[in-house]
Design an enzyme around this catalytic site. Sequence first.
Site, PDB file in Angstrom:
ATOM      1  N   HIS A  27       0.843  -1.193   0.000  1.00  0.00           N
ATOM      2  CA  HIS A  27       0.000   0.000   0.000  1.00  0.00           C
ATOM      3  C   HIS A  27       0.880   1.246   0.000  1.00  0.00           C
ATOM      4  O   HIS A  27       2.038   1.212   0.425  1.00  0.00           O
ATOM      5  CB  HIS A  27      -0.896   0.008   1.240  1.00  0.00           C
ATOM      6  CG  HIS A  27      -1.967  -1.039   1.207  1.00  0.00           C
ATOM      7  ND1 HIS A  27      -2.942  -1.118   2.168  1.00  0.00           N
ATOM      8  CD2 HIS A  27      -2.234  -2.043   0.330  1.00  0.00           C
ATOM      9  CE1 HIS A  27      -3.754  -2.121   1.890  1.00  0.00           C
ATOM     10  NE2 HIS A  27      -3.336  -2.711   0.781  1.00  0.00           N
TER      11      HIS A  27
ATOM     12  N   GLU B 119       0.885   3.891   1.855  1.00  0.00           N
ATOM     13  CA  GLU B 119       1.374   4.284   3.181  1.00  0.00           C
ATOM     14  C   GLU B 119       2.584   3.458   3.581  1.00  0.00           C
ATOM     15  O   GLU B 119       3.535   3.982   4.168  1.00  0.00           O
ATOM     16  CB  GLU B 119       0.277   4.120   4.247  1.00  0.00           C
ATOM     17  CG  GLU B 119      -0.956   4.952   4.012  1.00  0.00           C
ATOM     18  CD  GLU B 119      -2.066   4.216   3.279  1.00  0.00           C
ATOM     19  OE1 GLU B 119      -3.233   4.469   3.583  1.00  0.00           O
ATOM     20  OE2 GLU B 119      -1.765   3.381   2.381  1.00  0.00           O
TER      21      GLU B 119
ATOM     22  N   CYS C 260      -6.346   1.758   5.645  1.00  0.00           N
ATOM     23  CA  CYS C 260      -7.067   0.530   5.982  1.00  0.00           C
ATOM     24  C   CYS C 260      -6.942   0.210   7.474  1.00  0.00           C
ATOM     25  O   CYS C 260      -5.952   0.556   8.122  1.00  0.00           O
ATOM     26  CB  CYS C 260      -6.568  -0.641   5.135  1.00  0.00           C
ATOM     27  SG  CYS C 260      -4.839  -1.087   5.364  1.00  0.00           S
TER      28      CYS C 260
ATOM     29  N   CYS D  41      -2.579  -0.394   7.425  1.00  0.00           N
ATOM     30  CA  CYS D  41      -1.888   0.895   7.344  1.00  0.00           C
ATOM     31  C   CYS D  41      -2.154   1.769   8.561  1.00  0.00           C
ATOM     32  O   CYS D  41      -1.262   2.485   9.014  1.00  0.00           O
ATOM     33  CB  CYS D  41      -2.263   1.605   6.054  1.00  0.00           C
ATOM     34  SG  CYS D  41      -1.622   0.731   4.603  1.00  0.00           S
TER      35      CYS D  41
END
Length: 149
Positions: free
Chosen positions: A50, A52, A75, A85
């Site tokens: 992801h 992040e 998330c 995240c």
Amino acid sequence: MTDEDYMRRAIVLAESHIGLTAANPSVGCVIVRDGQIVGEGVTGQGGTPHGEEVALVVASEQARGATVYITLEPCAKRSAGGVPCSDRLIAAGVSRVVFACVDTSVFADGEGARKLKDSGIEIHQGLLLGAASQLYTAYVPAKPVESRR
């Protein structure tokens, strides 16, 4: 630079991977500390890592006390069981998270923002919502299994 400038940068990052992230949305993330960008990331091809995650690796210890600009709510859980995240941001010690769009998928749906807020992180939602929401017109958020019938 302003909050809007950093969010525009996150949007540009997310735009660069539209259509390359499988079922996952392309998420741009910019980490800023003391007025300097210390980390940037975008969701990887195929949907992981992801955005992040990528930005936090780049920022490393400089993420502590930083402000994070994200195009989509972080998330709160992961389909593959990895560290969400929101938990990564909490562990990194960021002080403020600014995100444009709420993620209505079963993996976030306000829970990512709640986790951050409950841990004492300042949250700002909706910055450049109009521009960022254009990133997610084709994104179909995952729903609970019960609602898929």
